[in-house]
Structure formats: C-alpha cells, structure tokens
Design an enzyme around this catalytic site. Structure first.
Site, PDB file in Angstrom:
ATOM      1  N   SER A 207       1.270  -3.299  40.335  1.00  0.00           N
ATOM      2  CA  SER A 207       0.136  -2.803  39.558  1.00  0.00           C
ATOM      3  C   SER A 207      -0.199  -1.384  39.986  1.00  0.00           C
ATOM      4  CB  SER A 207      -1.087  -3.705  39.780  1.00  0.00           C
ATOM      5  OG  SER A 207      -2.263  -3.109  39.277  1.00  0.00           O
TER       6      SER A 207
ATOM      7  N   TYR B 109      -6.585  -6.407  46.861  1.00  0.00           N
ATOM      8  CA  TYR B 109      -5.672  -6.409  45.713  1.00  0.00           C
ATOM      9  C   TYR B 109      -4.618  -5.323  45.874  1.00  0.00           C
ATOM     10  CZ  TYR B 109      -4.081  -6.202  40.852  1.00  0.00           C
ATOM     11  OH  TYR B 109      -3.315  -6.214  39.708  1.00  0.00           O
TER      12      TYR B 109
END
Length: 318
Positions: free
Chosen positions: A163, A189
């Site tokens: 990501s 994350y």
C-alpha cells in the site's frame, strides 16, 4: 533476477478484464486470500474467468461460499473451478491446516487479505501485534509453507498486496509489537505494508532458482472494500485534514484489482520479480512522504531489510 519492464499499455484506469484479456490459465491453480469481499473477489473472478481453478482462502467460509456461488452463476462455462478454504491469518493453526490440506502444484498465490488501522491495539493469542500479524506474518507463514508446491509448479507467481500506506513507517525491528512505543494505527499499518513489500524482495532472492517470481503491488484508493472496517472514521478525517494522509484518485474494484491480476497472470511481466508495482507499472522511488500519492520508499525494497525481516519472521512462526 530478471528486470524487464511492463509495456505502457496498461495504467491507472486499466481493469482486470483488460489485463487478463487473451490470457489462458486453464490447468493452473490459484489461491487468493481475503477473497470474500472487494478486490479479492474481483481478483478471483478474473483468474477463474481466464480458466484457473481458484481457491478462495477466507476467514468466514460461509461468506466465501456465498461469493463462490455468485461468481459461478456469473462466470462463463469455460471458467475454472471455485473452491473455498478456511484461513485466519491471525491464527497460526488455521494457516498450518490450510498448508497441510493442499496437494499438488500451486501456480498463483495472491496474498490479498489485510486489515487497516484499527484505532486500538489488538494482539493475537501468541502476543503479536494484530495488524503486523495479519498483513505480514500470516502471509509469510502461508507462502513459506506452500513453497514446495509453488516450486513444483515450475513458474509460479506470488503477489503480495502492499500500500502507499507503507510510507507511514518502515519496519521498526526493535519494536515490532509496540511494547515500548505508544501504539499508532497508521505507523502500525505502515510497517506491516513495508513488511509486505520486503517479503517480495526476500522471496525473490531465495526462490529464483525454483522458478518462482514474487512481487508487491499497490492496488490504489479503492473505496468499495472492507479493508477499513476496523478504522475510526473521525480519526481518518482528522489525519486527512491535517495533511498527514494523501490519497490518489479513487478507483473502481475492477481497476484496483488490475495490478494484482497483471502480476499474477500477464505474460507482459514474465520473469519480473522482487519489485513493487502500482497502476500496472513499476513504481518510482520517493524520498519523502509529504504530498506523495504514488511511489515506493527505498526502505521497502532494501535487500538488507528484507533479509533481516525474513530471519525475524521465521523465528516468529516456529
């Protein structure tokens, strides 16, 4: 390590139908994790439509069965077979059971499942930080466990979803589980998605002689997924308002899954390994996060980081 470049015939708006057009996957077998919603479903659909037999590896097998039934009703008769297998990436025993149940060559593994930025820290039964476990360690255990059957396929491809969020943090090796620093959902994350990219680099180094290619992909800003189901909407809004989070233009599910499908099946990237792709092309390196909506940080492709992470991950899953 081979380094051919993707021809610029695909881009940010390309769809799965476009990148899989003309590809014949009959006789191939694929596993797509997290294939009960969003881009996981679309990835499975595209691979099956090209003829691959696809296993939907999901935590909720009832949801997976519903997806499989719907896809079977929509796909043409020439499509591959769809099956459902239970896989909870936070639970080592289900990963081991999935690996043990698999027999025969595996041609495509798409490590698609993931979680994003839960507001409070959670830990797995063995004490690991939950987000790092689901996004990286569970997939590491799955891929390394399936390595023999990937090698048996003689040309297998492994695709791991990273990501743009990896820019929030490198892998912090001295505190992977937030035992010393305050938990932050975005750095957590970020380090998990940096780890996802580093896995591709590490596997490319180790598995090249087995004919296995491994790459990381950034699907893009896809709104119609369940990835953010654990997020606090007010917190996300605050981060965006403060300029700490920049988002690329939103994509449809079909566009978001296109880079995964490209790397899993397209002959245009034959032999490409250890890379980070976005918008159906190799990403360019970036030097800082500010204002960035595309690109890859050097630390997410660093071979020394990848080697260290591999050693740490092996110790964690023993």
């Amino acid at each position: 390590m081979s380094t051919p470049q993707t021809p610029r015939t695909f881009g940010a708006t390309s769809t799965t139908a476009e990148v899989i057009d003309g590809v014949d996957l009959h006789g191939r077998r694929a596993v797509v994790t997290g294939a009960s919603s969003g881009i996981g479903v679309e990835t499975a659909r595209a691979l099956a439509a090209a003829g691959a037999d696809v296993t939907l590896a999901v935590r909720d097998t009832d949801a997976g069965a519903r997806v499989a039934a719907r896809l079977e009703a929509e796909l043409p008769p020439s499509s591959g077979k769809l099956t459902v297998g239970r896989l909870d990436l936070s639970d080592r025993s289900t990963v081991a059971a999935f690996v043990a149940a698999w027999s025969g060559p595996l041609h495509i593994l798409v490590n698609n499942a993931g979680v994003m930025a839960p507001p409070e820290i959670s830990r797995t039964a063995d004490g690991r930080e939950w987000q790092f476990t689901v996004n990286h360690l569970g997939h590491f255990a799955l891929a390394t466990g399936l390595h023999p059957v990937l090698a048996a396929a003689n040309g297998a491809r492994v695709v791991s979803l990273s990501s743009i969020g990896h820019l929030f943090s490198p892998v912090v090796f001295d505190d992977l589980d937030y035992r010393y620093r305050p938990y932050d959902p975005w750095t957590s994350y970020g380090q998990s998605k940096s780890a996802t990219s580093l896995f591709a680099v590490g596997a490319a180094e180790r598995w090249a002689d087995d004919g296995i290619t491994t790459n990381a992909v950034m699907p893009g800003n896809v709104g119609a997924t369940s990835l953010g189901r654990n997020m606090d909407p007010q917190q996300v809004a605050a981060v965006i308002a403060a300029g700490e989070l920049a988002l690329p233009p939103e994509k449809s599910v079909e566009q978001g899954a296109a880079t995964s499908v490209l790397m899993a099946a397209s002959p245009t990237v034959e032999g490409v390994t250890g890379r980070y792709y976005e918008d159906c092309a190799e990403a360019k390196p970036v030097a800082e996060r500010a204002g960035t909506v595309t690109g890859v940080a050097p630390y997410a492709l660093d071979r020394d980081n990848a080697a260290r992470l591999w050693t740490v991950s092996e110790a964690f899953i023993r």
